[in-house]
Design a protein around this motif. Structure first.
Motif, PDB file in Angstrom:
ATOM      1  N   ARG A 166      20.144  50.215 -59.667  1.00  0.00           N
ATOM      2  CA  ARG A 166      18.771  49.794 -59.986  1.00  0.00           C
ATOM      3  C   ARG A 166      18.338  48.667 -59.055  1.00  0.00           C
ATOM      4  O   ARG A 166      17.250  48.696 -58.491  1.00  0.00           O
ATOM      5  CB  ARG A 166      18.706  49.348 -61.456  1.00  0.00           C
ATOM      6  N   HIS A 167      19.176  47.657 -58.916  1.00  0.00           N
ATOM      7  CA  HIS A 167      18.952  46.605 -57.926  1.00  0.00           C
ATOM      8  C   HIS A 167      20.260  46.357 -57.184  1.00  0.00           C
ATOM      9  O   HIS A 167      21.334  46.376 -57.775  1.00  0.00           O
ATOM     10  CB  HIS A 167      18.440  45.322 -58.584  1.00  0.00           C
ATOM     11  N   GLN A 197      17.766  55.909 -59.626  1.00  0.00           N
ATOM     12  CA  GLN A 197      16.875  55.046 -58.845  1.00  0.00           C
ATOM     13  C   GLN A 197      17.441  54.668 -57.480  1.00  0.00           C
ATOM     14  O   GLN A 197      16.790  53.944 -56.735  1.00  0.00           O
ATOM     15  CB  GLN A 197      16.569  53.775 -59.642  1.00  0.00           C
ATOM     16  N   ARG A 216      13.712  54.173 -53.010  1.00  0.00           N
ATOM     17  CA  ARG A 216      12.643  54.625 -53.900  1.00  0.00           C
ATOM     18  C   ARG A 216      11.318  54.070 -53.401  1.00  0.00           C
ATOM     19  O   ARG A 216      11.281  53.022 -52.750  1.00  0.00           O
ATOM     20  CB  ARG A 216      12.906  54.207 -55.350  1.00  0.00           C
ATOM     21  N   THR A 219       8.768  50.282 -57.564  1.00  0.00           N
ATOM     22  CA  THR A 219       9.579  49.870 -58.710  1.00  0.00           C
ATOM     23  C   THR A 219       8.673  49.449 -59.854  1.00  0.00           C
ATOM     24  O   THR A 219       7.642  48.798 -59.648  1.00  0.00           O
ATOM     25  CB  THR A 219      10.507  48.701 -58.323  1.00  0.00           C
ATOM     26  N   TYR A 236      11.850  50.228 -52.026  1.00  0.00           N
ATOM     27  CA  TYR A 236      13.036  49.421 -52.331  1.00  0.00           C
ATOM     28  C   TYR A 236      14.279  50.273 -52.085  1.00  0.00           C
ATOM     29  O   TYR A 236      14.312  51.458 -52.424  1.00  0.00           O
ATOM     30  CB  TYR A 236      13.034  48.969 -53.791  1.00  0.00           C
ATOM     31  N   THR A 290      11.434  55.914 -59.904  1.00  0.00           N
ATOM     32  CA  THR A 290      10.829  54.598 -59.674  1.00  0.00           C
ATOM     33  C   THR A 290      10.775  53.744 -60.933  1.00  0.00           C
ATOM     34  O   THR A 290      10.350  52.596 -60.881  1.00  0.00           O
ATOM     35  CB  THR A 290       9.404  54.758 -59.123  1.00  0.00           C
ATOM     36  N   LYS A 291      11.179  54.333 -62.055  1.00  0.00           N
ATOM     37  CA  LYS A 291      11.260  53.563 -63.295  1.00  0.00           C
ATOM     38  C   LYS A 291      12.591  53.863 -63.961  1.00  0.00           C
ATOM     39  O   LYS A 291      13.386  54.664 -63.471  1.00  0.00           O
ATOM     40  CB  LYS A 291      10.083  53.876 -64.216  1.00  0.00           C
ATOM     41  N   TRP A 292      12.844  53.213 -65.080  1.00  0.00           N
ATOM     42  CA  TRP A 292      14.151  53.298 -65.717  1.00  0.00           C
ATOM     43  C   TRP A 292      14.154  54.423 -66.753  1.00  0.00           C
ATOM     44  O   TRP A 292      13.125  55.021 -67.050  1.00  0.00           O
ATOM     45  CB  TRP A 292      14.507  51.960 -66.357  1.00  0.00           C
ATOM     46  N   GLU A 474      18.361  46.958 -64.469  1.00  0.00           N
ATOM     47  CA  GLU A 474      16.958  47.373 -64.438  1.00  0.00           C
ATOM     48  C   GLU A 474      16.015  46.170 -64.345  1.00  0.00           C
ATOM     49  O   GLU A 474      15.010  46.205 -63.630  1.00  0.00           O
ATOM     50  CB  GLU A 474      16.608  48.177 -65.693  1.00  0.00           C
TER      51      GLU A 474
END
Length: 763
Positions: A166-167, A197, A216, A219, A236, A290-292, A474
């Motif tokens: 996610r990150h 992601q 992606r 975010t 990202y 692009t989302k969780w 996330e």
């Protein structure tokens, strides 16, 4: 002498010099995680430049770590002598166990292995001034007390997880994270490398994983449950090259940390399918998420998919020498499989019952391949569904049921339940906490964790390898926020997995942690300091205030003003007989230490009355228990996991409030959380039943406005009395049916919905 009594006497003396005369300051220091046996002896050892280290090649890593730590942390330069001796001792029962003995003229570190000696070094490290951690110790000697420590871990698996899908975080930070594990005697780093992601590991045979899957388009901004959802419009991504992965793995190995990679399958694979659409069931182009959340795009069960995964795993195996390869296996929707001809034909050809058994087939096929390479799989507890692969180890996250089931089947288990191990949950009730996924996991709850679940025999308990803390990112975009979320909860988890239960004592741990914070400061670790916060609760005697640290005072006000050094000192519960606002803070003799605690109490007719619920709340979301629903205190507007909200998974509720006397009732207010992205749904209807003074009953029902755009669903029921009748109520019963099974197209499809309810206000 019992451990908890010993620790108060452990000291080290560091000599400070002023105007040519020698002075010294005695500082208390205590070891985390708590050792097995710990005694204080007479005398002290002087560490200075006349000291040296002797060791054989069996202890090369631990001895050189100690030498580097001392010489880079201070002006002390070690010589060749036997002042600090590493000694092989085959009588020590555990490969990770050690003995550390400090005599006036000698330090002896005994262990069966270099790893055991390495953990002895970590204990010795904590007997040195914190300035050694950042190289700022400027004196030429240190006085260390004579102690004897005999120690070994309770569990063989002691881990921490980090999600980089996610990150993503730099290699330098990954090493810093590993260094923290080292200090706390943990031995496993679970590196979550692939997600919907983002794909974060270089696979040379499939370059689109780096070119497409690793990036992606944008975010999500804010929380998933916020409506309408917003995005930042910025690309990202990134990935770790194979050289970088090799560097991290080698770095970890040199510190006795095993790195377990996680390559998610069959779900959480949308990024890979975006790069290679033929891996999915539809063959259609999709984007990196692009989302969780949980997505329907999962790997198809065609042979080409298994060829791809085997190729990927071949490269992964070259990079990671770990016994275990984590294959995920969690949150894999079966929607695509149900309408896929290939998958349906696979079910028929293999004689499978349904899509759950197809997932089991998928996992077992990957396991067979990895077993052929001399490796074992570990996966989240969903791999139990449809039948567990023969040699699989289960990582139990959805409570303890999966762990019990797996252990009874004689499969190894690593405990990682959301209730005690998810460090992406909020750790404080403070409104200024950074955005998190939800939940509430304070430090004390982490520390209270017992990795051996109830329901296992002594023999079955042997299959519990240990536990780990998890950090999903996330809502964690920076390394500083990673540190804030895991510290000090990682420290508590280290004692959970290392120290024997009989040596655990939370008050003692807090005392040691308060000093350990200085070490974190020296290491530039951005920890969350909640030790000076206040915890409040309404009890029979009034409103009770508590703080974790000793030798501090709580000062409070009731007039809305901020507390000061001159405010009243809290000494006993504050009486509550009306609507009340309490402001309080922790003080030492000079100043306020923590943030201001504020509690508003709505003193309604049910406060202090008797309440029962037909089922217990889920252990992960038990709040303040049933009494918390009528204590006059409402939960957070933004978080469903604090101590005022109660959570129930799939249960129909019947809540009975006995007022104890006949009362006039005008209205009932409550509210439900409706964060459908977290599988939480407000009920569609509520039934009210009133037992009247004359023995008769009145029943009514209301429908709720269960809209997806509302995170909170407020209920304000007006009790309408028949005309000309003076009706008094003695008992109120609320019947709240669960929403039911989460429908197609929603997060958590096919699972039971959660119900979260807040204060029930009777006016």
């Amino acid at each position: 002498m019992p451990f908890k009594k010993i620790t108060a006497f452990i000291v080290f003396i560091s000599f400070l010099y002023s105007c040519g005369s020698q002075t010294h300051e005695v500082l208390e220091t205590q070891i985390i995680p708590a050792p097995t046996k710990h005694t204080i002896n007479k005398g002290s050892f002087t560490l200075n430049s006349s000291v040296g280290i002797s060791y054989t090649k069996d202890f090369k890593i631990s001895a050189e770590f100690l030498k580097t730590f001392i010489e880079e942390g201070s002006q002390i330069k070690l010589k060749e002598s036997k002042s600090i001796a590493f000694i092989k001792d085959e009588s020590i029962s555990s490969a990770e166990g050690y003995s550390l003995q400090i005599f006036p003229n000698r330090i002896e570190i005994k262990a069966k292995t270099d790893q055991g000696a390495f953990y002895a070094v970590q204990s010795l490290r904590q007997l040195l001034p914190v300035e050694f951690e950042n190289g700022t110790f400027n004196e030429d000697k240190v006085i260390i007390p004579c102690v004897t420590i005999e120690d070994n871990p309770q569990f063989k698996y002691r881990g921490m997880h980090l999600d980089v899908g996610r990150h993503m975080f730099s290699v330098n930070f990954i090493k810093k994270y590993i260094d923290a594990l080292v200090m706390l005697k943990m031995n496993t780093f679970h590196w979550h490398l692939t997600e919907d992601q983002g794909w974060r590991i270089e696979i040379k045979k499939y370059p689109k994983l780096q070119e497409v899957a690793a990036f992606r388009n944008e975010t999500l901004i804010g929380h998933y449950s916020n409506q309408p959802q917003q995005f930042d419009g910025k690309q990202y991504g990134g990935f770790y090259t194979q050289d970088e992965v090799k560097d991290v793995v080698a770095y970890a190995k040199s510190r006795f940390i095993t790195v377990i990679p996680e390559i998610e399958l069959p779900g959480h694979s949308q990024a890979a399918i975006a790069a290679y659409p033929e891996l999915g069931c539809t063959g259609k182009q999709v984007e990196v998420a692009t989302k969780w959340g949980v997505f329907e795009e999962i790997y198809c069960t065609k042979d080409e998919t298994f060829e791809f995964l085997e190729d990927v795993l071949d490269e992964v195996l070259e990079l990671f020498p770990s016994e275990y390869i984590h294959i995920g296996g969690d949150e894999a929707p079966k929607t695509r499989w149900k309408t896929c001809d290939v998958c349906q034909n696979r079910i028929k050809a293999e004689g499978l019952k349904d899509e759950h058994q197809l997932q089991s087939y998928f996992i077992a096929r990957i396991e067979t391949y990895l077993n052929s390479k001399g490796r074992q799989i570990i996966g989240w507890d969903e791999i139990l569904e449809g039948g567990l692969a023969p040699n699989a180890t289960v990582m139990s996250w959805r409570g303890t049921e999966g762990a019990v089931e797996a252990a009874k089947q004689k499969h190894n288990v690593v405990m990682s339940p959301t209730s005690h191990s998810y460090f992406d949950y909020y750790q404080s009730d403070n409104d200024n906490e950074p955005l998190a996924i939800g939940g509430y996991l304070p430090l004390e709850k982490v520390y209270s964790f017992n990795p051996i679940p109830e329901g296992l025999s002594k023999e079955e308990s042997q299959y519990i390898l240990g536990a780990q803390g998890n950090l999903w990112t996330e809502y964690i975009p920076t390394s500083k926020q990673v540190e804030y979320m895991v510290f000090p909860r990682m420290i508590a988890m280290s004692e959970v997995v290392w120290s024997k239960p009989e040596h655990k004592n939370y008050a003692d741990f807090v005392s040691r942690l308060e000093y350990f914070h200085k070490r974190l400061d020296a290491l530039d670790i951005n920890y969350a300091n909640h030790l000076f916060e206040i915890e409040g609760s309404l009890i029979a005697e009034g409103y009770q205030l508590k703080t974790l640290t000793k030798n501090k005072s709580i000062r409070f006000t009731l007039d809305g003003s901020k507390p000061s050094i001159n405010s009243e000192v809290y000494s006993k519960p504050i009486p509550v007989t009306k609507n009340t606002m309490i402001n309080a803070a922790v003080f030492n003799d000079k100043e306020q230490l923590g943030s201001i605690f504020t509690q508003t109490i709505n003193y309604h007719k049910a406060v202090g009355k008797k309440i029962t619920i037909n089922v217990e709340p889920n252990k992960a979301y038990s709040g303040s228990g049933a009494d918390g629903l009528i204590n006059g205190i409402s939960g957070s507007d933004t978080r469903y996991g604090d101590k005022e909200w109660l959570g129930f998974w799939g249960d129909d509720l019947e809540i009975t409030i006995d007022l104890g006397e006949e009362m006039d009732i005008n209205s009932i207010e409550t509210r439900f959380h409706n964060g459908q992205g977290q599988w939480i749904y407000a009920p569609n209807e509520i039934w009210f039943k009133f037992q009247l003074a004359d023995g008769s009953t009145v029943t009514d029902k209301i429908n709720t406005q269960n809209e997806v755009t509302k995170n909170l669903v407020d209920i304000n029921y007006i009790f309408t009395k028949p005309k000309h009748l003076d009706i008094k109520v003695k008992t109120i019963i609320l019947k709240i049916p669960n929403y039911g099974i989460i429908p197609e197209g929603k997060q958590g499809v096919g699972n039971k919905a959660w119900t979260f309810i807040d204060e029930i206000i009777i006016n």
